[in-house]
Design a protein around this motif. Sequence first.
Motif, PDB file in Angstrom:
ATOM      1  N   UNK A 128      -4.141 -40.976 -98.384  1.00 43.60           N
ATOM      2  CA  UNK A 128      -3.429 -42.171 -97.922  1.00 43.60           C
ATOM      3  C   UNK A 128      -3.803 -42.518 -96.478  1.00 43.60           C
ATOM      4  N   UNK A 129      -4.011 -41.490 -95.658  1.00 42.21           N
ATOM      5  CA  UNK A 129      -4.394 -41.753 -94.270  1.00 42.21           C
ATOM      6  C   UNK A 129      -5.741 -42.473 -94.226  1.00 42.21           C
ATOM      7  N   UNK A 130      -6.697 -41.993 -95.021  1.00 46.86           N
ATOM      8  CA  UNK A 130      -8.032 -42.610 -95.039  1.00 46.86           C
ATOM      9  C   UNK A 130      -7.951 -44.074 -95.496  1.00 46.86           C
ATOM     10  N   UNK A 131      -7.054 -44.355 -96.441  1.00 49.52           N
ATOM     11  CA  UNK A 131      -6.979 -45.711 -97.013  1.00 49.52           C
ATOM     12  C   UNK A 131      -6.135 -46.665 -96.158  1.00 49.52           C
ATOM     13  N   UNK A 132      -4.989 -46.191 -95.679  1.00 48.32           N
ATOM     14  CA  UNK A 132      -4.021 -47.108 -95.053  1.00 48.32           C
ATOM     15  C   UNK A 132      -3.819 -46.903 -93.540  1.00 48.32           C
ATOM     16  N   UNK A 133      -4.179 -45.720 -93.053  1.00 48.19           N
ATOM     17  CA  UNK A 133      -3.918 -45.429 -91.626  1.00 48.19           C
ATOM     18  C   UNK A 133      -5.166 -44.857 -90.955  1.00 48.19           C
ATOM     19  N   UNK A 134      -6.331 -45.494 -91.097  1.00 41.47           N
ATOM     20  CA  UNK A 134      -7.569 -44.865 -90.596  1.00 41.47           C
ATOM     21  C   UNK A 134      -7.610 -44.706 -89.083  1.00 41.47           C
TER      22      UNK A 134
END
Length: 294
Positions: free
Chosen positions: A245-251
């Motif tokens: 999720x970090x890679x997709x939404x909170x890079x």
Amino acid sequence: MSGNGEISTPKRTKEIIQRYGFKFKKSLGQNFLIDQNILDKIVDAAGLTEVSGALEIGPGIGALTERLAMAAGHVTAVEIDRRLIPILRDVLAPYPHVKVRNDDVLQVNLQELFAEDFATVDKVSVVANLPYYVTTPILMKLLEEKLPLENIVVMIQKEVAERMAASPGGKEYGSLSIAVQYYSEPELVCIVPRTVFIPEPNVESAVIRLKVRDVPPVQVADEKHFFEVVQACFTQRRKTIANNLKARYFPNEGRERLELLLAEAGIEPVRRGETLSLQEYATLSDVLLAAGIV
């Protein structure tokens, strides 16, 4: 079940292929079923009656179509290979309630097809031996378009059938399992050996029934966003929910906000995508959406 044709016997299948000089196209994934018991299981699983409609995709030379014609009030068979159309019209001539269309089902307006072909029947089921190379796009089109369907009974690659029916926690469970189970209740009907086809495919097959749901088992604020979150959580299966999720939404930010949102959804950051239920994905999707994470 008996009838005039019995196209599905090995002898009759070979006769038809020879009579019309038909050559198999590998690019279309053509494998003709020659086992009558398997055909009976497929048709029985669809629960057809004389007031039912059946949509078949990829009828080949009509072995399954013939069985459907004996069981249903109207049958529409959609075949992409125009070389098969004269064969189908010939072998299915005894069945005036069968309509053969030369079309690519992925390009067809299915709402229009249903309105035109199935106006006089009560319920419609899709019953097909699907070409394996387009199984998922065809099934997702059938499910996503919210057609008036009762069952989808299809023969597909065994591994794909197992993924569709998988429960959370196993290696087969993934975004396909969640999408199929959101729209339907999957049930494996039988495993099909490769020896019952001409020519033999390279993989084992299975018949699966998808009982189409009237309403999804979970409520979500935004369906498109729900499926995007699911896809994001499976981007790299070995990674945790938090990392995907970090890679997709909170890079470009730290983990604090993400971990607060996961806590709000009641999901441990160290869990992996395959451990979450449909309900947990619904909750997570709604929490992210409410926070403006899209």
